[in-house]
Write a protein that holds these residues in place. Structure first.
Motif, mmCIF file in Angstrom:
data_model
loop_
_atom_site.group_PDB
_atom_site.id
_atom_site.type_symbol
_atom_site.label_atom_id
_atom_site.label_comp_id
_atom_site.label_asym_id
_atom_site.label_seq_id
_atom_site.Cartn_x
_atom_site.Cartn_y
_atom_site.Cartn_z
ATOM 1 N N HIS A 273 0.875 -1.340 -0.038
ATOM 2 C CA HIS A 273 -0.089 0.038 -0.114
ATOM 3 C C HIS A 273 0.735 1.301 0.042
ATOM 4 O O HIS A 273 1.771 1.173 0.465
ATOM 5 C CB HIS A 273 -0.949 -0.052 1.356
ATOM 6 C CG HIS A 273 -2.028 -1.011 1.242
ATOM 7 N ND1 HIS A 273 -1.879 -2.408 1.484
ATOM 8 C CD2 HIS A 273 -3.273 -1.036 1.229
ATOM 9 C CE1 HIS A 273 -2.659 -3.053 1.429
ATOM 10 N NE2 HIS A 273 -3.700 -2.329 1.137
ATOM 11 N N VAL A 274 0.364 2.530 -0.429
ATOM 12 C CA VAL A 274 0.901 3.622 -0.482
ATOM 13 C C VAL A 274 0.084 4.629 0.100
ATOM 14 O O VAL A 274 -1.134 4.631 -0.283
ATOM 15 C CB VAL A 274 1.388 3.955 -2.027
ATOM 16 C CG1 VAL A 274 1.900 5.423 -1.899
ATOM 17 C CG2 VAL A 274 2.302 2.879 -2.576
ATOM 18 N N LEU A 275 0.560 5.607 1.001
ATOM 19 C CA LEU A 275 -0.064 6.915 1.334
ATOM 20 C C LEU A 275 0.687 8.157 0.724
ATOM 21 O O LEU A 275 1.935 8.041 1.099
ATOM 22 C CB LEU A 275 -0.232 6.816 2.759
ATOM 23 C CG LEU A 275 -0.779 8.000 3.450
ATOM 24 C CD1 LEU A 275 -1.570 7.300 4.790
ATOM 25 C CD2 LEU A 275 0.137 9.155 3.887
ATOM 26 N N LEU A 276 0.028 9.122 0.135
ATOM 27 C CA LEU A 276 0.511 10.183 -0.344
ATOM 28 C C LEU A 276 -0.008 11.119 0.629
ATOM 29 O O LEU A 276 -1.162 11.549 1.028
ATOM 30 C CB LEU A 276 0.083 10.551 -1.766
ATOM 31 C CG LEU A 276 0.342 9.484 -2.817
ATOM 32 C CD1 LEU A 276 -0.230 9.818 -4.194
ATOM 33 C CD2 LEU A 276 1.788 9.111 -2.995
ATOM 34 N N LEU A 277 1.059 11.946 1.126
ATOM 35 C CA LEU A 277 0.802 12.925 2.042
ATOM 36 C C LEU A 277 1.337 14.137 1.479
ATOM 37 O O LEU A 277 2.406 14.599 1.017
ATOM 38 C CB LEU A 277 1.730 12.577 3.510
ATOM 39 C CG LEU A 277 1.294 13.482 4.398
ATOM 40 C CD1 LEU A 277 0.048 13.215 5.063
ATOM 41 C CD2 LEU A 277 2.325 13.092 5.676
ATOM 42 N N LYS A 278 0.253 15.232 1.551
ATOM 43 C CA LYS A 278 0.683 16.594 0.940
ATOM 44 C C LYS A 278 0.024 17.577 1.950
ATOM 45 O O LYS A 278 -1.247 17.717 1.951
ATOM 46 C CB LYS A 278 0.030 16.534 -0.259
ATOM 47 C CG LYS A 278 0.412 17.890 -1.282
ATOM 48 C CD LYS A 278 -0.180 17.506 -2.608
ATOM 49 C CE LYS A 278 0.507 19.058 -3.442
ATOM 50 N NZ LYS A 278 -0.065 18.645 -5.069
ATOM 51 N N GLU A 279 0.848 18.559 2.350
ATOM 52 C CA GLU A 279 0.466 19.825 3.159
ATOM 53 C C GLU A 279 -0.193 19.538 4.259
ATOM 54 O O GLU A 279 -1.186 20.034 4.664
ATOM 55 C CB GLU A 279 -0.157 20.755 2.154
ATOM 56 C CG GLU A 279 0.544 21.336 1.028
ATOM 57 C CD GLU A 279 -0.057 22.138 0.145
ATOM 58 O OE1 GLU A 279 -1.444 22.307 0.396
ATOM 59 O OE2 GLU A 279 0.354 22.747 -0.829
ATOM 60 N N SER B 107 -2.216 16.696 4.772
ATOM 61 C CA SER B 107 -3.228 16.114 4.834
ATOM 62 C C SER B 107 -3.097 14.780 3.684
ATOM 63 O O SER B 107 -2.016 14.836 3.004
ATOM 64 C CB SER B 107 -4.240 16.791 3.887
ATOM 65 O OG SER B 107 -4.668 17.944 4.832
ATOM 66 N N VAL B 108 -3.828 13.820 3.951
ATOM 67 C CA VAL B 108 -3.881 12.590 3.002
ATOM 68 C C VAL B 108 -4.267 13.083 1.624
ATOM 69 O O VAL B 108 -5.245 13.386 1.558
ATOM 70 C CB VAL B 108 -4.590 11.439 3.614
ATOM 71 C CG1 VAL B 108 -4.664 10.240 2.584
ATOM 72 C CG2 VAL B 108 -4.059 10.965 4.942
ATOM 73 N N TYR B 109 -3.398 12.899 0.763
ATOM 74 C CA TYR B 109 -3.872 13.461 -0.696
ATOM 75 C C TYR B 109 -4.498 11.967 -1.371
ATOM 76 O O TYR B 109 -5.646 12.127 -1.981
ATOM 77 C CB TYR B 109 -2.634 13.642 -1.698
ATOM 78 C CG TYR B 109 -2.863 14.162 -2.837
ATOM 79 C CD1 TYR B 109 -3.343 15.474 -3.198
ATOM 80 C CD2 TYR B 109 -2.767 13.159 -4.135
ATOM 81 C CE1 TYR B 109 -3.637 15.888 -4.524
ATOM 82 C CE2 TYR B 109 -3.338 13.911 -5.321
ATOM 83 C CZ TYR B 109 -3.533 15.118 -5.526
ATOM 84 O OH TYR B 109 -3.707 15.112 -6.535
ATOM 85 N N LYS B 110 -3.853 10.964 -1.124
ATOM 86 C CA LYS B 110 -4.650 9.605 -1.568
ATOM 87 C C LYS B 110 -3.732 8.597 -0.657
ATOM 88 O O LYS B 110 -2.899 8.419 -0.298
ATOM 89 C CB LYS B 110 -4.440 9.606 -3.023
ATOM 90 C CG LYS B 110 -4.982 8.596 -3.798
ATOM 91 C CD LYS B 110 -6.678 8.828 -3.967
ATOM 92 C CE LYS B 110 -7.472 8.069 -4.781
ATOM 93 N NZ LYS B 110 -8.894 8.696 -5.418
ATOM 94 N N LYS B 111 -4.635 7.339 -0.548
ATOM 95 C CA LYS B 111 -4.122 6.314 0.063
ATOM 96 C C LYS B 111 -4.650 4.928 -0.726
ATOM 97 O O LYS B 111 -5.813 5.193 -1.337
ATOM 98 C CB LYS B 111 -4.400 6.225 1.442
ATOM 99 C CG LYS B 111 -5.726 6.386 2.145
ATOM 100 C CD LYS B 111 -5.895 6.537 3.439
ATOM 101 C CE LYS B 111 -7.412 6.424 3.899
ATOM 102 N NZ LYS B 111 -8.184 7.748 3.234
ATOM 103 N N GLY B 112 -3.848 4.058 -0.701
ATOM 104 C CA GLY B 112 -4.716 2.638 -1.010
ATOM 105 C C GLY B 112 -3.748 1.545 -1.337
ATOM 106 O O GLY B 112 -2.514 1.816 -1.371
ATOM 107 N N GLU B 113 -4.119 0.461 -2.311
ATOM 108 C CA GLU B 113 -3.207 -0.272 -2.745
ATOM 109 C C GLU B 113 -2.314 0.382 -3.763
ATOM 110 O O GLU B 113 -2.765 1.021 -4.753
ATOM 111 C CB GLU B 113 -3.823 -1.573 -3.263
ATOM 112 C CG GLU B 113 -4.835 -2.063 -2.374
ATOM 113 C CD GLU B 113 -5.490 -3.555 -2.798
ATOM 114 O OE1 GLU B 113 -4.962 -3.929 -4.094
ATOM 115 O OE2 GLU B 113 -6.180 -4.103 -2.366
ATOM 116 N N ARG B 114 -0.857 -0.480 -3.857
ATOM 117 C CA ARG B 114 0.040 0.315 -4.704
ATOM 118 C C ARG B 114 -0.262 0.230 -6.123
ATOM 119 O O ARG B 114 -0.046 1.489 -6.847
ATOM 120 C CB ARG B 114 1.424 -0.190 -4.547
ATOM 121 C CG ARG B 114 1.468 -1.700 -5.119
ATOM 122 C CD ARG B 114 2.710 -2.489 -4.895
ATOM 123 N NE ARG B 114 3.877 -1.851 -5.049
ATOM 124 C CZ ARG B 114 4.703 -1.983 -6.135
ATOM 125 N NH1 ARG B 114 4.238 -2.443 -7.112
ATOM 126 N NH2 ARG B 114 5.774 -1.249 -6.227
#
Length: 258
Positions: free
Chosen positions: A212-218, A220-227
């Motif tokens: 899984h990948v969590l994208l963090l921006k400023e 907040s969670v920008y997007k999260k889920g399976e790679r």
């Protein structure tokens, strides 16, 4: 459930550095946490390790709810944390072997006599990390890549349920970086492997073992889920505010500017 964050916010110096974080990590998952500098990655790690407590929302780590069940020192015994900040606290005169042993005693330096079982475990972990050949060398004589291997071995001494690696390849050349990534992948295949959170700002470090990948921006969670759902050109271009081209080699992603 390993981690459960519900509408979590964190304030520092009157500013929300984490805001509206909703995130769950289940057993058996390994996550890459990706964000540019200033995105809130370090704040999130400090929160998960109970160095910070939320101003808003609910946090549960390894079955312990913050504000009710959590004593920071007790929680951190089940978490293996590897960061530059921790590395800087060690005495340079200590050998790699001594530093790994100290992980079994949860101390900075050796102030108690390790058991024979701890000594054998430290040797075994040094071998797992490919660091046994310099076990008796002083920490200050080691390269940055060698130090990181030692620190990861130390973090594994207490059989943590959660292993957090905070940008472990910073300052490494290409060869040392790839060698360390190979060891991270090996850890994920160990019997009773801990859940791994791997923090980076480099897309190419999202190994196949990270489910899984969590994208963090400023903050907040920008997007999260399976790679497979996160690693696509359109989403990454939006995330980086830059048109990128995405390719894969040996199931690892690489991006470049279009």
């Amino acid at each position: 459930m390993v981690i459960k964050l519900d509408n979590v916010g964190l304030i520092r110096d009157g500013k929300w550095i984490l805001d509206s974080i909703d995130w769950q990590v289940k057993r058996g998952e390994h996550w890459a946490i990706v964000g540019l500098n200033g995105s809130g990655k370090s704040a999130l790690l400090h929160l998960l390790s109970a160095f910070h407590f939320p101003a808003r929302g609910e946090v549960e780590v390894l079955g312990r709810k913050f504000g009710r069940d959590v004593l920071g020192d007790e929680l951190r015994q089940d978490i293996g944390l590897v960061s530059q900040t921790l590395q800087d606290r060690f005495f340079n005169e200590d050998s790699a072997y001594q530093i790994v042993l100290s992980g079994g005693l949860a101390s900075i330096g050796l102030y108690e006599t390790p058991t024979d079982e701890m000594r054998e475990k430290a040797k075994s972990l040094l071998k797992v990390m490919g660091a046994f050949e310099y076990a008796n060398r002083s920490f200050y004589t080691l390269s940055q890549g060698e130090r990181q291997r030692v620190m990861i071995a130390r973090a594994l001494m207490n059989d943590p349920k959660l292993l957090i690696l905070d940008e472990p390849t910073n300052g490494l050349d290409f060869i040392a970086k790839e060698a360390l990534l190979d060891r991270v992948e090996a850890i994920s295949t160990l019997t009773e492997a801990p859940t791994i959170l791997y923090v980076t700002h480099h897309i190419d470090e999202i190994l196949p073992t990270f489910s899984h990948v969590l994208l963090l921006k400023e903050g907040s969670v920008y997007k999260k889920g399976e790679r497979c759902d996160i690693l696509n050109e359109s989403l990454l271009s939006q995330f980086f505010d830059l048109q990128v081209e995405l390719t894969f080699q040996n199931d690892r992603p690489y991006i470049r500017k279009k």
